[in-house]
Design an enzyme around this catalytic site. Structure first.
Site, mmCIF file in Angstrom:
data_model
loop_
_atom_site.group_PDB
_atom_site.id
_atom_site.type_symbol
_atom_site.label_atom_id
_atom_site.label_comp_id
_atom_site.label_asym_id
_atom_site.label_seq_id
_atom_site.Cartn_x
_atom_site.Cartn_y
_atom_site.Cartn_z
ATOM 1 N N LYS A 132 0.874 -1.213 0.025
ATOM 2 C CA LYS A 132 0.106 -0.028 -0.045
ATOM 3 C C LYS A 132 0.889 1.181 -0.053
ATOM 4 C CE LYS A 132 -4.349 -1.907 1.422
ATOM 5 N NZ LYS A 132 -4.660 -2.732 2.346
ATOM 6 N N LYS A 153 -6.279 -11.161 -11.838
ATOM 7 C CA LYS A 153 -7.111 -11.644 -10.781
ATOM 8 C C LYS A 153 -8.345 -10.715 -10.642
ATOM 9 C CE LYS A 153 -6.519 -11.542 -5.770
ATOM 10 N NZ LYS A 153 -7.699 -10.721 -5.286
ATOM 11 N N LYS A 165 -11.764 -5.804 -6.675
ATOM 12 C CA LYS A 165 -12.523 -4.636 -6.809
ATOM 13 C C LYS A 165 -11.507 -3.215 -7.282
ATOM 14 C CE LYS A 165 -12.989 -4.336 -1.961
ATOM 15 N NZ LYS A 165 -12.767 -5.612 -1.637
HETATM 16 P P1 ADP Z 1 -10.522 -7.496 -3.678
HETATM 17 O O1 ADP Z 1 -9.382 -8.020 -4.261
HETATM 18 O O2 ADP Z 1 -11.842 -7.667 -4.385
HETATM 19 O O3 ADP Z 1 -10.563 -6.426 -2.806
HETATM 20 P P2 ADP Z 1 -10.576 -8.854 -0.893
HETATM 21 O O4 ADP Z 1 -9.132 -8.631 -0.909
HETATM 22 O O5 ADP Z 1 -11.626 -8.015 -0.254
HETATM 23 O O6 ADP Z 1 -10.867 -8.718 -2.611
HETATM 24 O O7 ADP Z 1 -10.971 -10.158 -0.780
HETATM 25 C C1 ADP Z 1 -11.722 -10.820 0.137
HETATM 26 C C2 ADP Z 1 -11.871 -12.316 -0.024
HETATM 27 O O8 ADP Z 1 -12.228 -12.641 -1.208
HETATM 28 C C3 ADP Z 1 -10.557 -12.830 0.385
HETATM 29 O O9 ADP Z 1 -10.516 -14.110 1.195
HETATM 30 C C4 ADP Z 1 -9.997 -13.031 -1.029
HETATM 31 O O10 ADP Z 1 -8.808 -14.218 -0.991
HETATM 32 C C5 ADP Z 1 -11.026 -13.623 -1.738
HETATM 33 N N1 ADP Z 1 -10.770 -13.140 -3.023
HETATM 34 C C6 ADP Z 1 -10.763 -11.933 -3.580
HETATM 35 N N2 ADP Z 1 -10.722 -11.901 -5.065
HETATM 36 C C7 ADP Z 1 -10.464 -13.025 -5.254
HETATM 37 C C8 ADP Z 1 -10.314 -13.920 -6.641
HETATM 38 N N3 ADP Z 1 -10.242 -13.280 -7.755
HETATM 39 N N4 ADP Z 1 -10.448 -15.156 -6.671
HETATM 40 C C9 ADP Z 1 -10.428 -16.134 -5.699
HETATM 41 N N5 ADP Z 1 -10.756 -15.433 -4.379
HETATM 42 C C10 ADP Z 1 -10.629 -14.206 -4.137
#
Ligand code: ADP
Ligand code: TRP
Length: 322
Positions: free
Chosen positions: A111, A190, A193
């Site tokens: 970050k 991947k 959001k």
């Molecule tokens: P983002 O990358 O959208 O900010 P988060 O980091 O908030 O998502 O992830 C919340 C949960 O969802 C975590 O347990 C993360 O491992 C899972 N997750 C997020 N994106 C994916 C993805 N593309 N494939 C599988 N699991 C995911």
């Protein structure tokens, strides 16, 4: 029976990567009987500063989880800030956490490398996460790979506490969902959001259709056989949302030649839309019943608080504060 605990930060709208990577596995685990799931609203403080937005995301995530099958009769489900004693434990743990440990945190380093001005909250985030886990005598923490280091730090902090003040805290194990592949986003990276490449679980029909139809494919003609059909993005997503035989049929037709990308994307949209249809209906019901949702969260908080109070009492006594 091992206690399972995980948290979900309300910092955005959930997408199908979150669903297949985190929610579905957690919902499957609740059948085991001792699951603790919470909405990490204190954690969202470092990600957003708009009060209305925080409230809306928190409410939205509660609806999403309940709609997708979280069963409050099986899992304890609450808002982190409804059990504020977690902040008190954060202080006890923080007073034992070496700066060097926090300085090595990948998420903090990533970050700040991205230019986000670090504040104390961002730096201390892993200590709050350790308190989340340790307050509830957690045995197993199922998380995505990105959170593995935070759970390892939690272990280090718990061990240090126990060495300093005597056996008090349960040292948890991390469970990485290796069987769940990373769900790819609309651009093949991947799904996240923060990359603007996601398919929201409960997005509007028109928007989702447009996103899926907008997936960029190569320029091969429909007739051309595609020996790499198993790597096609629409096929990868289809495998998640369609019955196995249906996904395989599309893959075979793409490989053989004769299936156009437009038709493939249309089919992907239909499958995706249908997969979440029952959850959408349930979500609409819940949305019409906000008192029920609030009741679930408050009841969850009371059950969580009962466990938290005992651990906190043990921790305070161990340190000589009671
Ligand atoms: P983002 O990358 O959208 O900010 P988060 O980091 O908030 O998502 O992830 C919340 C949960 O969802 C975590 O347990 C993360 O491992 C899972 N997750 C997020 N994106 C994916 C993805 N593309 N494939 C599988 N699991 C995911
Ligand atoms: N930090 C986690 C995330 O961003 C969410 C979280 C907060 C969490 N506290 C937790 C996960 C405790 C597991 C256990 O995804």
């Amino acid at each position: 029976m091992p206690r399972i605990l995980t948290g979900i930060t309300p910092s955005g709208t959930l997408h199908i990567g979150n669903y297949f990577g985190a929610m579905r596995p957690a919902i499957e685990l609740q059948a085991g009987g001792d699951a603790f799931y919470f909405i990490a609203d204190y954690h969202s403080m470092t990600a957003l500063t708009d009060a209305a937005e925080r409230r809306a995301y928190t409410q939205g995530i509660a609806l999403d989880w309940l709609a997708c099958g979280l069963d409050p009769a099986k899992a304890v489900f609450w808002r982190q800030s409804d059990v504020p004693v977690v902040c008190e434990l954060t202080w006890l743990l923080g007073s034992l956490t070496p700066m060097g440990l926090l300085e090595r945190a990948h998420s903090y380093k990533d970050k700040t490398a991205k230019g986000i001005a670090p504040n104390f909250g961002l730096f201390a985030y892993p200590v709050l996460m350790a308190a989340d886990i340790l307050l509830y005598d957690t045995n197993v923490v199922p998380v995505g790979r990105d959170q593995k280091q935070h759970v390892e730090m939690t272990r280090d902090i718990a061990i240090k506490f126990n060495q300093t003040y005597g056996e008090t805290l349960v040292v948890p194990d991390v469970q990485i969902r290796d069987e769940v592949a990373v769900v790819p986003g609309l651009d093949g990276q991947k799904m996240s959001k923060s990359y603007g490449n996601s398919i929201e679980i409960f997005g509007e029909e028109k928007v989702i259709r447009k996103k899926i139809m907008g997936i960029v494919m190569d320029s091969r003609t429909p007739q051309e056989p595609k020996p790499d059909a198993d790597k096609n993005l629409a096929i990868l997503l289809m495998r998640l949302v369609a019955p196995q035989d249906v996904a395989l049929d599309y893959e075979n037709r793409l490989r053989a030649g004769g299936l156009g990308y437009g038709d493939l994307k249309k089919a992907l949209f239909e499958q995706c839309w249908n997969y979440f249809a029952p959850y959408r209906a349930r979500r609409a019901e819940l949305m019409a019943n906000p008192d029920y949702v609030e009741h679930v969260l408050r009841d969850g908080a009371a059950r969580a608080q009962a466990v938290a109070a005992k651990t906190m009492d043990r921790a305070l006594k161990a340190c000589g504060l009671r």
